[in-house]
Design a protein around this motif. Structure first.
Motif, short mmCIF file in Angstrom:
data_model
loop_
_atom_site.label_atom_id
_atom_site.label_comp_id
_atom_site.label_asym_id
_atom_site.label_seq_id
_atom_site.Cartn_x
_atom_site.Cartn_y
_atom_site.Cartn_z
N ALA A 147 0.81 -1.22 0.00
CA ALA A 147 0.00 0.00 0.00
C ALA A 147 0.84 1.26 0.00
O ALA A 147 0.35 2.34 -0.35
CB ALA A 147 -0.94 0.01 1.21
N LEU A 175 -5.65 -1.97 -1.67
CA LEU A 175 -4.47 -1.27 -1.15
C LEU A 175 -4.76 0.20 -0.85
O LEU A 175 -4.19 0.77 0.07
CB LEU A 175 -3.31 -1.39 -2.14
CG LEU A 175 -2.77 -2.81 -2.36
CD1 LEU A 175 -1.63 -2.81 -3.37
CD2 LEU A 175 -2.32 -3.45 -1.05
N ARG A 176 -5.67 0.80 -1.61
CA ARG A 176 -6.08 2.17 -1.30
C ARG A 176 -6.77 2.23 0.06
O ARG A 176 -6.55 3.18 0.84
CB ARG A 176 -7.00 2.71 -2.39
CG ARG A 176 -6.30 2.98 -3.72
CD ARG A 176 -7.27 3.49 -4.77
NE ARG A 176 -6.72 3.30 -6.11
CZ ARG A 176 -7.36 2.70 -7.11
NH1 ARG A 176 -8.60 2.25 -6.94
NH2 ARG A 176 -6.78 2.57 -8.29
N ARG A 179 -4.18 1.94 2.68
CA ARG A 179 -3.43 3.19 2.79
C ARG A 179 -4.21 4.22 3.61
O ARG A 179 -3.65 4.92 4.45
CB ARG A 179 -3.14 3.75 1.39
CG ARG A 179 -2.11 4.88 1.35
CD ARG A 179 -1.86 5.32 -0.08
NE ARG A 179 -1.45 4.20 -0.93
CZ ARG A 179 -2.12 3.78 -2.00
NH1 ARG A 179 -3.24 4.38 -2.38
NH2 ARG A 179 -1.67 2.76 -2.71
#
Length: 252
Positions: A147, A175-176, A179
């Motif tokens: 991420a 992964l966003r 993050r």
């Protein structure tokens, strides 16, 4: 010249020789492994089973054994000795605080490699993971590191032929979220009955091994509680920040 240790442990010697054979000479049948070591087939089978368990070996469909993920270098890994030295006391302190197993992970290519573990004391617990290798896109610490990467880099890593990820866009969406939240959860994706929470170690520099490192808390799924997630994440990220600060001081 190296001399054989006076108090050498034969089973360890056999296992190390087998690992070296797989890495240097390629596939081995069980009978070949037994012959090379000069041991019974049953002994060779037990040794190979342990190498498979620790990801030093894999058994193919033709029943021959080959080098496992630990021995296959996707890219030349940087030394992790200093990172491990600095991180281990922090892992141990975190484990003492929550009495769950904690891990230091380094991502190499598309693999999450477990560098160190501090094992909890509860009867039902996740064991020491040091030396294990998991797919980075599934492991909590692996996803936490992924991420932090540029999305084009993730596409380059997983968009190739034969990639373990079928839907790269879905991975990028995940992964966003990681993050934004600052942590990742692996709920039984890599091992039945095990849930893990991972957070990346803030990189003190733009590159280096610390830029690819993470911490994780691994616990039996039966003990995982969503209401405790904020507490676990807070302790995890605080520990990761302390390790990052110490790495900076060590480099100064």
């Amino acid at each position: 010249m190296k001399n054989r240790p006076v108090y050498g442990i034969q089973s360890v010697d056999h296992a190390l020789r087998l690992a070296a054979l797989l890495a240097q000479e390629g596939p081995l049948r069980l009978s070949e492994a037994a012959e090379r070591l000069g041991v019974a087939r049953s002994t060779a089978h037990r040794l190979l089973a342990m190498l498979v368990y620790r990801d030093f070996a894999e058994q193919r469909e033709d029943r021959r054994y080959v080098a496992g993920p630990v021995l296959r270098r996707v890219e030349a890994p940087e030394p992790v000795t200093e990172l491990r030295r600095i991180a281990l006391p922090h892992l141990q302190a975190l484990t003492e605080a929550i009495d769950e197993t904690t891990n230091l992970i380094v991502v190499v290519g598309d693999q999450a490699r477990f560098v160190a573990s501090a094992e909890g004391t509860q009867v039902l617990r996740v064991g020491d993971r040091a030396g294990r290798v998991l797919p980075a896109h599934l492991a909590s610490g692996g996803r936490a590191v992924l991420a932090t990467l540029d999305e084009d880099r993730v596409r380059a890593l997983y968009g190739r032929a034969g990639s373990p990820v079928a839907d790269v866009d879905a991975l990028l969406r995940d992964l966003r979220r990681v993050r934004r939240r600052g942590f990742a959860v692996n709920d039984r994706k890599t091992e039945t009955g095990v849930t893990a929470i991972g957070a990346a170690i803030p990189a003190p520099t733009a590159g280096g091994v610390a830029a690819r490192a993470a911490l994780s808390i691994a616990l039996p799924t039966a003990r995982y509680r969503r209401d405790r997630l904020p507490e676990w994440v807070a302790r995890l990220t605080t520990t990761a920040e302390r390790i990052a600060h110490e790495l900076v001081d060590d480099q100064a």
